[in-house]
Design an enzyme around this catalytic site. Sequence first.
Site, PDB file in Angstrom:
ATOM      1  N   ASP A 139       0.887  -1.216  -0.065  1.00 33.99           N
ATOM      2  CA  ASP A 139       0.107   0.068  -0.063  1.00 33.99           C
ATOM      3  C   ASP A 139       0.673   1.295  -0.084  1.00 33.99           C
ATOM      4  O   ASP A 139       0.507   2.273   0.527  1.00 33.99           O
ATOM      5  CB  ASP A 139      -0.979  -0.093   1.129  1.00 33.99           C
ATOM      6  CG  ASP A 139      -2.237   0.876   1.003  1.00 33.99           C
ATOM      7  OD1 ASP A 139      -2.531   1.115  -0.231  1.00 33.99           O
ATOM      8  OD2 ASP A 139      -2.577   1.307   1.977  1.00 33.99           O
ATOM      9  N   ASP A 177      -4.182  -5.427  -4.735  1.00 34.85           N
ATOM     10  CA  ASP A 177      -3.697  -3.954  -4.794  1.00 34.85           C
ATOM     11  C   ASP A 177      -2.416  -4.093  -5.393  1.00 34.85           C
ATOM     12  O   ASP A 177      -1.746  -2.889  -5.875  1.00 34.85           O
ATOM     13  CB  ASP A 177      -3.648  -3.145  -3.481  1.00 34.85           C
ATOM     14  CG  ASP A 177      -4.978  -2.977  -2.973  1.00 34.85           C
ATOM     15  OD1 ASP A 177      -5.809  -3.161  -3.591  1.00 34.85           O
ATOM     16  OD2 ASP A 177      -4.938  -2.587  -1.659  1.00 34.85           O
ATOM     17  N   ASP A 328     -13.814   0.215   7.134  1.00 34.08           N
ATOM     18  CA  ASP A 328     -12.985   0.636   5.982  1.00 34.08           C
ATOM     19  C   ASP A 328     -12.022   1.511   6.955  1.00 34.08           C
ATOM     20  O   ASP A 328     -10.937   1.921   6.420  1.00 34.08           O
ATOM     21  CB  ASP A 328     -13.424   1.439   4.925  1.00 34.08           C
ATOM     22  CG  ASP A 328     -14.147   0.417   3.815  1.00 34.08           C
ATOM     23  OD1 ASP A 328     -13.929  -0.868   3.911  1.00 34.08           O
ATOM     24  OD2 ASP A 328     -15.337   0.692   3.485  1.00 34.08           O
TER      25      ASP A 328
END
Length: 354
Positions: A139, A177, A328
Amino acid sequence: MSGRRIVPRALPRTVRALAVRALAVLALAGALTAGCSTPEPRVTGAADEGNELVRGEPAPSAASPYWVDPNSDAARQVRTWEKQGREAEAKILRRISGRPVADWPAWDDPAPGIRAAARSAARTKKTILLVAYNIPHRDCGLYSAGGAKDADAYRTWIGEFADAIGDAPATVILEPDALPHITDGCTPPEHHAERYQLLSEAVDTLKARPGTKVYLDAGNPDWIDEPAKMAQPLRQAGIDRADGFSLNVSNFQSNDSVKTYAGQLSDAVGGAHFVIDTSRNGNGPLSGGREEAWCNPPGRGLGTPPTTDTGDDRLDAYLWIKRPGDSDGTCRGGPPAGDWWPEYALGLARRAAT
Protein backbone atom coordinates in the site's frame (compact mmCIF):
# COMPACT_ATOMS: atom_id res chain seq x y z
CA MET A 1 -6.53 7.38 -7.28
CA SER A 2 -10.25 7.14 -6.97
CA GLY A 3 -10.71 5.09 -3.90
CA ARG A 4 -9.40 2.19 -1.98
CA ARG A 5 -10.49 -1.19 -0.73
CA ILE A 6 -10.45 -1.88 2.92
CA VAL A 7 -8.21 -2.83 5.64
CA PRO A 8 -7.83 -6.56 6.01
CA ARG A 9 -8.33 -7.52 9.49
CA ALA A 10 -7.16 -10.46 11.39
CA LEU A 11 -9.02 -13.46 10.63
CA PRO A 12 -11.14 -13.82 6.41
CA ARG A 13 -9.62 -11.00 5.03
CA THR A 14 -9.20 -10.57 4.68
CA VAL A 15 -6.83 -4.88 9.89
CA ARG A 16 -8.12 -5.01 13.41
CA ALA A 17 -5.23 -5.17 15.78
CA LEU A 18 -2.30 -7.33 15.09
CA ALA A 19 -2.88 -9.04 18.38
CA VAL A 20 -4.01 -12.62 18.35
CA ARG A 21 -7.43 -12.87 19.81
CA ALA A 22 -7.62 -16.55 20.15
CA LEU A 23 -6.96 -19.45 17.92
CA ALA A 24 -6.62 -18.20 14.41
CA VAL A 25 -5.66 -14.73 13.38
CA LEU A 26 -6.31 -13.58 9.86
CA ALA A 27 -6.03 -10.32 8.04
CA LEU A 28 -8.16 -7.64 6.41
CA ALA A 29 -6.63 -4.11 6.03
CA GLY A 30 -7.54 -0.73 4.51
CA ALA A 31 -5.97 0.58 1.34
CA LEU A 32 -6.20 3.65 -0.77
CA THR A 33 -6.92 3.53 -4.40
CA ALA A 34 -10.04 2.73 -6.30
CA GLY A 35 -9.17 -0.62 -5.10
CA CYS A 36 -6.84 -0.69 -2.15
CA SER A 37 -7.79 -3.45 0.16
CA THR A 38 -7.00 -4.26 3.69
CA PRO A 39 -8.40 -6.50 6.32
CA GLU A 40 -6.69 -6.82 9.63
CA PRO A 41 -5.86 -10.23 11.01
CA ARG A 42 -8.70 -11.61 13.00
CA VAL A 43 -9.07 -14.79 14.93
CA THR A 44 -11.43 -17.57 14.17
CA GLY A 45 -12.07 -20.50 16.41
CA ALA A 46 -14.53 -22.04 14.02
CA ALA A 47 -12.45 -24.91 12.86
CA ASP A 48 -12.56 -26.86 16.03
CA GLU A 49 -16.19 -26.09 16.78
CA GLY A 50 -17.68 -27.82 13.79
CA ASN A 51 -19.18 -26.21 10.72
CA GLU A 52 -22.80 -25.95 11.74
CA LEU A 53 -24.58 -22.86 10.52
CA VAL A 54 -26.15 -20.53 13.03
CA ARG A 55 -29.70 -21.69 13.74
CA GLY A 56 -32.12 -20.54 11.09
CA GLU A 57 -29.63 -19.00 8.70
CA PRO A 58 -29.88 -19.90 5.01
CA ALA A 59 -27.70 -22.74 3.81
CA PRO A 60 -25.16 -21.77 1.16
CA SER A 61 -26.29 -22.38 -2.39
CA ALA A 62 -25.29 -25.70 -3.89
CA ALA A 63 -23.54 -23.57 -6.51
CA SER A 64 -21.17 -22.30 -3.82
CA PRO A 65 -18.46 -24.82 -2.95
CA TYR A 66 -16.93 -22.55 -0.29
CA TRP A 67 -16.72 -23.01 3.47
CA VAL A 68 -18.87 -20.91 5.79
CA ASP A 69 -17.17 -19.92 9.06
CA PRO A 70 -19.66 -20.78 11.83
CA ASN A 71 -17.81 -18.53 14.25
CA SER A 72 -17.47 -15.41 12.11
CA ASP A 73 -18.19 -11.96 13.53
CA ALA A 74 -21.54 -12.02 11.75
CA ALA A 75 -22.43 -15.44 13.18
CA ARG A 76 -21.52 -14.36 16.69
CA GLN A 77 -23.56 -11.17 16.25
CA VAL A 78 -26.57 -13.23 15.18
CA ARG A 79 -26.31 -15.32 18.32
CA THR A 80 -25.93 -12.21 20.50
CA TRP A 81 -28.97 -10.53 18.99
CA GLU A 82 -31.02 -13.70 19.34
CA LYS A 83 -30.20 -13.82 23.06
CA GLN A 84 -31.22 -10.17 23.33
CA GLY A 85 -34.55 -10.85 21.63
CA ARG A 86 -33.57 -8.91 18.49
CA GLU A 87 -34.89 -11.67 16.23
CA ALA A 88 -35.75 -9.46 13.25
CA GLU A 89 -32.26 -8.00 13.05
CA ALA A 90 -30.66 -11.40 13.60
CA LYS A 91 -32.69 -12.79 10.71
CA ILE A 92 -31.49 -10.03 8.38
CA LEU A 93 -27.87 -10.47 9.40
CA ARG A 94 -28.01 -14.17 8.49
CA ARG A 95 -27.72 -12.93 4.92
CA ILE A 96 -24.05 -12.48 5.83
CA SER A 97 -23.43 -15.13 8.48
CA GLY A 98 -24.85 -17.94 6.35
CA ARG A 99 -22.59 -17.28 3.39
CA PRO A 100 -18.90 -17.88 2.70
CA VAL A 101 -16.52 -14.97 3.16
CA ALA A 102 -12.76 -14.93 2.54
CA ASP A 103 -10.24 -15.37 5.32
CA TRP A 104 -7.18 -13.09 5.38
CA PRO A 105 -4.50 -15.13 7.24
CA ALA A 106 -2.28 -13.48 9.80
CA TRP A 107 0.75 -11.52 8.71
CA ASP A 108 3.02 -12.96 11.37
CA ASP A 109 2.00 -16.61 11.41
CA PRO A 110 -0.58 -17.65 8.78
CA ALA A 111 -0.45 -21.40 9.35
CA PRO A 112 -2.64 -21.94 12.46
CA GLY A 113 -5.64 -20.11 11.06
CA ILE A 114 -5.39 -21.79 7.66
CA ARG A 115 -5.09 -25.25 9.16
CA ALA A 116 -8.04 -24.61 11.45
CA ALA A 117 -10.21 -23.44 8.56
CA ALA A 118 -9.13 -26.40 6.40
CA ARG A 119 -10.04 -28.88 9.14
CA SER A 120 -13.45 -27.34 9.58
CA ALA A 121 -14.09 -27.16 5.84
CA ALA A 122 -13.09 -30.79 5.39
CA ARG A 123 -16.03 -31.89 7.53
CA THR A 124 -18.44 -30.70 4.86
CA LYS A 125 -16.13 -31.18 1.88
CA LYS A 126 -15.97 -27.45 1.20
CA THR A 127 -13.24 -25.23 -0.26
CA ILE A 128 -11.51 -22.58 1.85
CA LEU A 129 -11.30 -19.07 0.38
CA LEU A 130 -8.13 -17.21 1.39
CA VAL A 131 -6.43 -13.89 0.68
CA ALA A 132 -2.63 -13.64 0.69
CA TYR A 133 -1.87 -10.03 1.65
CA ASN A 134 1.64 -9.47 2.93
CA ILE A 135 3.75 -8.20 0.02
CA PRO A 136 6.70 -5.98 1.05
CA HIS A 137 6.06 -2.20 0.75
CA ARG A 138 2.34 -2.90 0.81
CA ASP A 139 0.00 0.00 0.00
CA CYS A 140 2.86 2.40 -0.72
CA GLY A 141 3.15 3.31 2.96
CA LEU A 142 -0.47 4.49 3.08
CA TYR A 143 -3.56 3.17 4.89
CA SER A 144 -2.51 -0.47 4.88
CA ALA A 145 1.21 0.11 5.07
CA GLY A 146 3.31 -2.81 6.12
CA GLY A 147 3.81 -6.26 4.73
CA ALA A 148 6.77 -8.59 5.05
CA LYS A 149 9.98 -6.81 6.00
CA ASP A 150 11.84 -7.98 2.89
CA ALA A 151 11.77 -10.46 0.01
CA ASP A 152 13.16 -13.37 2.01
CA ALA A 153 10.62 -12.83 4.79
CA TYR A 154 7.85 -12.86 2.20
CA ARG A 155 9.13 -16.08 0.65
CA THR A 156 9.09 -17.69 4.09
CA TRP A 157 5.59 -16.40 4.79
CA ILE A 158 4.08 -17.56 1.49
CA GLY A 159 5.78 -20.93 1.94
CA GLU A 160 4.16 -21.33 5.35
CA PHE A 161 0.86 -20.21 3.84
CA ALA A 162 1.05 -22.87 1.12
CA ASP A 163 2.26 -25.61 3.46
CA ALA A 164 -0.66 -24.93 5.79
CA ILE A 165 -3.10 -25.44 2.91
CA GLY A 166 -1.54 -28.79 2.17
CA ASP A 167 -3.81 -30.97 0.07
CA ALA A 168 -7.01 -29.15 1.08
CA PRO A 169 -9.13 -27.58 -1.66
CA ALA A 170 -8.43 -23.85 -1.57
CA THR A 171 -8.88 -20.69 -3.63
CA VAL A 172 -6.34 -17.93 -2.99
CA ILE A 173 -6.67 -14.28 -4.00
CA LEU A 174 -3.05 -13.21 -4.35
CA GLU A 175 -1.98 -9.81 -3.04
CA PRO A 176 -4.81 -7.30 -3.52
CA ASP A 177 -3.53 -3.97 -4.86
CA ALA A 178 0.03 -5.14 -5.51
CA LEU A 179 -0.12 -4.96 -9.32
CA PRO A 180 -2.48 -1.96 -9.62
CA HIS A 181 -0.11 0.02 -7.38
CA ILE A 182 2.68 -0.66 -9.84
CA THR A 183 0.46 0.41 -12.72
CA ASP A 184 -0.75 3.65 -11.12
CA GLY A 185 2.78 4.67 -10.10
CA CYS A 186 2.15 4.50 -6.37
CA THR A 187 4.76 1.79 -5.75
CA PRO A 188 8.23 3.29 -6.35
CA PRO A 189 10.02 1.95 -9.46
CA GLU A 190 12.87 0.51 -7.40
CA HIS A 191 10.45 -2.06 -5.96
CA HIS A 192 8.85 -3.18 -9.22
CA ALA A 193 11.24 -5.95 -10.28
CA GLU A 194 11.24 -7.50 -6.81
CA ARG A 195 7.46 -7.39 -6.61
CA TYR A 196 7.01 -9.09 -9.96
CA GLN A 197 9.49 -11.76 -8.94
CA LEU A 198 7.82 -12.39 -5.60
CA LEU A 199 4.35 -12.61 -7.11
CA SER A 200 5.56 -14.98 -9.82
CA GLU A 201 7.24 -17.18 -7.23
CA ALA A 202 4.13 -17.07 -5.04
CA VAL A 203 2.00 -18.33 -7.92
CA ASP A 204 4.32 -21.31 -8.31
CA THR A 205 4.53 -21.96 -4.57
CA LEU A 206 0.77 -21.98 -4.15
CA LYS A 207 0.08 -23.91 -7.34
CA ALA A 208 2.42 -26.64 -6.13
CA ARG A 209 -0.37 -27.59 -3.71
CA PRO A 210 -2.62 -30.06 -5.56
CA GLY A 211 -5.98 -28.51 -4.66
CA THR A 212 -5.15 -24.80 -4.78
CA LYS A 213 -6.41 -22.23 -7.28
CA VAL A 214 -4.72 -18.83 -7.51
CA TYR A 215 -6.06 -15.51 -8.80
CA LEU A 216 -3.77 -12.50 -9.14
CA ASP A 217 -5.47 -9.26 -8.16
CA ALA A 218 -6.02 -6.72 -10.94
CA GLY A 219 -7.84 -3.83 -9.23
CA ASN A 220 -11.18 -2.54 -10.51
CA PRO A 221 -12.55 -0.46 -13.40
CA ASP A 222 -12.61 2.75 -11.37
CA TRP A 223 -8.93 2.45 -10.50
CA ILE A 224 -7.03 1.42 -13.62
CA ASP A 225 -9.60 2.53 -16.16
CA GLU A 226 -7.89 1.02 -19.23
CA PRO A 227 -7.77 -2.78 -18.98
CA ALA A 228 -4.82 -2.99 -21.36
CA LYS A 229 -2.64 -1.24 -18.75
CA MET A 230 -2.99 -4.26 -16.48
CA ALA A 231 -2.09 -6.85 -19.10
CA GLN A 232 1.70 -6.63 -18.97
CA PRO A 233 1.84 -6.50 -15.14
CA LEU A 234 -0.29 -9.63 -14.99
CA ARG A 235 1.96 -11.39 -17.49
CA GLN A 236 5.07 -10.44 -15.54
CA ALA A 237 3.51 -11.73 -12.34
CA GLY A 238 2.74 -15.16 -13.81
CA ILE A 239 -0.86 -15.01 -15.01
CA ASP A 240 -0.06 -17.79 -17.48
CA ARG A 241 0.54 -20.17 -14.55
CA ALA A 242 -2.24 -18.88 -12.30
CA ASP A 243 -5.92 -19.75 -12.58
CA GLY A 244 -6.83 -16.18 -13.47
CA PHE A 245 -7.24 -12.72 -11.94
CA SER A 246 -9.54 -11.08 -9.37
CA LEU A 247 -11.39 -7.77 -9.65
CA ASN A 248 -13.31 -5.36 -7.42
CA VAL A 249 -11.78 -6.57 -4.14
CA SER A 250 -13.22 -4.43 -1.34
CA ASN A 251 -14.78 -2.09 -3.86
CA PHE A 252 -18.30 -1.27 -5.03
CA GLN A 253 -18.26 -1.32 -8.83
CA SER A 254 -21.34 -2.93 -10.40
CA ASN A 255 -21.30 -6.43 -11.87
CA ASP A 256 -21.97 -5.11 -15.36
CA SER A 257 -19.09 -2.64 -15.34
CA VAL A 258 -16.68 -5.17 -13.83
CA LYS A 259 -17.65 -7.91 -16.28
CA THR A 260 -17.16 -5.59 -19.24
CA TYR A 261 -13.73 -4.61 -17.94
CA ALA A 262 -12.87 -8.23 -17.12
CA GLY A 263 -13.72 -9.39 -20.61
CA GLN A 264 -11.40 -6.83 -22.16
CA LEU A 265 -8.60 -7.64 -19.75
CA SER A 266 -9.08 -11.36 -20.27
CA ASP A 267 -8.80 -10.87 -24.03
CA ALA A 268 -5.53 -8.99 -23.47
CA VAL A 269 -3.99 -11.85 -21.47
CA GLY A 270 -4.92 -14.82 -23.58
CA GLY A 271 -8.43 -15.51 -22.34
CA ALA A 272 -7.60 -15.82 -18.63
CA HIS A 273 -10.47 -16.59 -16.26
CA PHE A 274 -11.44 -14.25 -13.42
CA VAL A 275 -13.44 -13.86 -10.18
CA ILE A 276 -15.34 -10.81 -8.95
CA ASP A 277 -15.81 -9.53 -5.40
CA THR A 278 -19.51 -8.79 -4.96
CA SER A 279 -19.50 -8.44 -1.17
CA ARG A 280 -20.72 -4.83 -1.13
CA ASN A 281 -21.60 -3.87 -4.70
CA GLY A 282 -25.35 -4.50 -4.64
CA ASN A 283 -26.11 -0.79 -5.09
CA GLY A 284 -22.96 0.03 -7.02
CA PRO A 285 -20.48 2.76 -6.01
CA LEU A 286 -21.34 5.95 -4.17
CA SER A 287 -22.47 8.52 -6.73
CA GLY A 288 -21.47 12.13 -7.11
CA GLY A 289 -17.70 11.78 -6.85
CA ARG A 290 -17.79 12.39 -3.12
CA GLU A 291 -14.57 12.38 -1.15
CA GLU A 292 -13.46 9.00 0.19
CA ALA A 293 -16.22 7.21 -1.70
CA TRP A 294 -14.41 3.97 -0.87
CA CYS A 295 -14.60 4.47 2.90
CA ASN A 296 -17.76 3.19 4.61
CA PRO A 297 -19.99 4.77 1.95
CA PRO A 298 -23.63 5.04 3.02
CA GLY A 299 -26.45 3.27 1.27
CA ARG A 300 -24.46 0.31 -0.03
CA GLY A 301 -25.78 -3.27 -0.08
CA LEU A 302 -24.63 -6.84 -0.34
CA GLY A 303 -24.13 -7.97 -3.90
CA THR A 304 -24.55 -11.31 -5.65
CA PRO A 305 -24.12 -14.13 -3.11
CA PRO A 306 -21.01 -16.28 -3.57
CA THR A 307 -21.54 -18.78 -6.36
CA THR A 308 -19.75 -20.54 -9.18
CA ASP A 309 -22.95 -20.53 -11.23
CA THR A 310 -22.15 -17.37 -13.21
CA GLY A 311 -23.43 -18.03 -16.72
CA ASP A 312 -20.07 -16.90 -18.12
CA ASP A 313 -17.41 -19.39 -19.18
CA ARG A 314 -14.56 -17.13 -18.07
CA LEU A 315 -16.14 -15.87 -14.84
CA ASP A 316 -15.29 -18.63 -12.39
CA ALA A 317 -17.13 -17.21 -9.38
CA TYR A 318 -18.75 -14.31 -7.64
CA LEU A 319 -17.04 -14.15 -4.24
CA TRP A 320 -17.25 -12.18 -1.02
CA ILE A 321 -13.56 -11.37 -0.67
CA LYS A 322 -13.96 -8.26 1.45
CA ARG A 323 -15.61 -9.15 4.75
CA PRO A 324 -18.96 -7.29 4.68
CA GLY A 325 -19.41 -5.49 7.97
CA ASP A 326 -15.72 -4.82 8.61
CA SER A 327 -15.02 -1.08 8.73
CA ASP A 328 -12.92 0.66 6.10
CA GLY A 329 -11.67 3.13 8.70
CA THR A 330 -12.76 5.83 11.09
CA CYS A 331 -14.43 7.84 8.33
CA ARG A 332 -18.20 8.40 8.56
CA GLY A 333 -18.30 7.37 12.19
CA GLY A 334 -16.79 3.95 11.69
CA PRO A 335 -14.46 2.08 14.06
CA PRO A 336 -10.80 1.49 13.12
CA ALA A 337 -10.18 -0.19 9.79
CA GLY A 338 -10.91 -3.90 9.92
CA ASP A 339 -13.01 -3.79 13.08
CA TRP A 340 -16.44 -5.39 12.98
CA TRP A 341 -19.19 -2.76 12.71
CA PRO A 342 -22.57 -4.45 13.28
CA GLU A 343 -24.67 -1.41 12.34
CA TYR A 344 -22.94 -1.09 8.97
CA ALA A 345 -23.23 -4.85 8.41
CA LEU A 346 -26.95 -4.68 9.15
CA GLY A 347 -27.36 -1.88 6.63
CA LEU A 348 -25.56 -3.87 3.94
CA ALA A 349 -27.79 -6.86 4.68
CA ARG A 350 -31.00 -4.79 4.66
CA ARG A 351 -30.13 -3.49 1.22
CA ALA A 352 -28.94 -6.83 -0.18
CA ALA A 353 -29.33 -7.18 -3.93
CA THR A 354 -30.71 -10.70 -3.49
